[in-house]
Design a protein around this motif. Sequence first.
Motif, PDB file in Angstrom:
ATOM      1  N   LYS A 137       0.852  -1.190   0.000  1.00  0.00           N
ATOM      2  CA  LYS A 137       0.000   0.000   0.000  1.00  0.00           C
ATOM      3  C   LYS A 137       0.889   1.241   0.000  1.00  0.00           C
ATOM      4  O   LYS A 137       1.321   1.715   1.043  1.00  0.00           O
ATOM      5  N   PHE A 138       1.173   1.739  -1.173  1.00  0.00           N
ATOM      6  CA  PHE A 138       1.935   2.973  -1.345  1.00  0.00           C
ATOM      7  C   PHE A 138       0.899   4.078  -1.550  1.00  0.00           C
ATOM      8  O   PHE A 138       0.249   4.149  -2.595  1.00  0.00           O
ATOM      9  N   PHE A 139       0.716   4.891  -0.519  1.00  0.00           N
ATOM     10  CA  PHE A 139      -0.342   5.905  -0.540  1.00  0.00           C
ATOM     11  C   PHE A 139       0.026   7.035  -1.501  1.00  0.00           C
ATOM     12  O   PHE A 139       1.133   7.567  -1.460  1.00  0.00           O
ATOM     13  N   VAL A 140      -0.921   7.385  -2.381  1.00  0.00           N
ATOM     14  CA  VAL A 140      -0.615   8.302  -3.480  1.00  0.00           C
ATOM     15  C   VAL A 140      -1.507   9.544  -3.533  1.00  0.00           C
ATOM     16  O   VAL A 140      -1.363  10.352  -4.449  1.00  0.00           O
ATOM     17  N   TYR A 141      -2.375   9.724  -2.571  1.00  0.00           N
ATOM     18  CA  TYR A 141      -3.294  10.861  -2.625  1.00  0.00           C
ATOM     19  C   TYR A 141      -2.539  12.185  -2.758  1.00  0.00           C
ATOM     20  O   TYR A 141      -2.859  12.998  -3.619  1.00  0.00           O
ATOM     21  N   ASP A 142      -1.542  12.394  -1.916  1.00  0.00           N
ATOM     22  CA  ASP A 142      -0.789  13.654  -1.960  1.00  0.00           C
ATOM     23  C   ASP A 142      -0.064  13.831  -3.292  1.00  0.00           C
ATOM     24  O   ASP A 142       0.011  14.937  -3.824  1.00  0.00           O
TER      25      ASP A 142
END
Length: 150
Positions: A137-142
């Motif tokens: 899970k590599f968070f990409v929202y930003d």
Amino acid sequence: MKANTRIFGEIDIAEDKLLSFPEGIVGFPDMKVFALIYDEEKQDSRNIIWLQSLDEPTFAMPICNPLILKPDYNPMIDDEWIRPIGEITEDNLMCFTTMTIPKDITKISINLKAPILINADTRKGRQVIVEDDYEVKFFVYDLLKKKGGK
């Protein structure tokens, strides 16, 4: 051929656009035939693509090119893992990561641990699990917000 899809309804898919995943994808070994679908009417629609199963019309998974969000993404993949999809070159390799898009979009993520590799020449694909220290899970929202949602 006509195909029913969960996201786009009934659409025409040219036979030469079908993709074969001989081993299926992780968690779905019985799904072997897919197509890549995107909304041509939306600007930058190719940033999020749907991996649409033609074996199971209700199954479509959002995927994206990981280099858009992580330009240094370069997983080490054993040749033995990709041999079944044919000879890979820089020109024929397509690499995607699956996306998780929860209700809270600030938690949107891509899976860098299990890329989907497609040989554009043979139209064969395989999902592999890499040994590298990449996140599931590599968070990409930003990152998406910085790119203006593209």
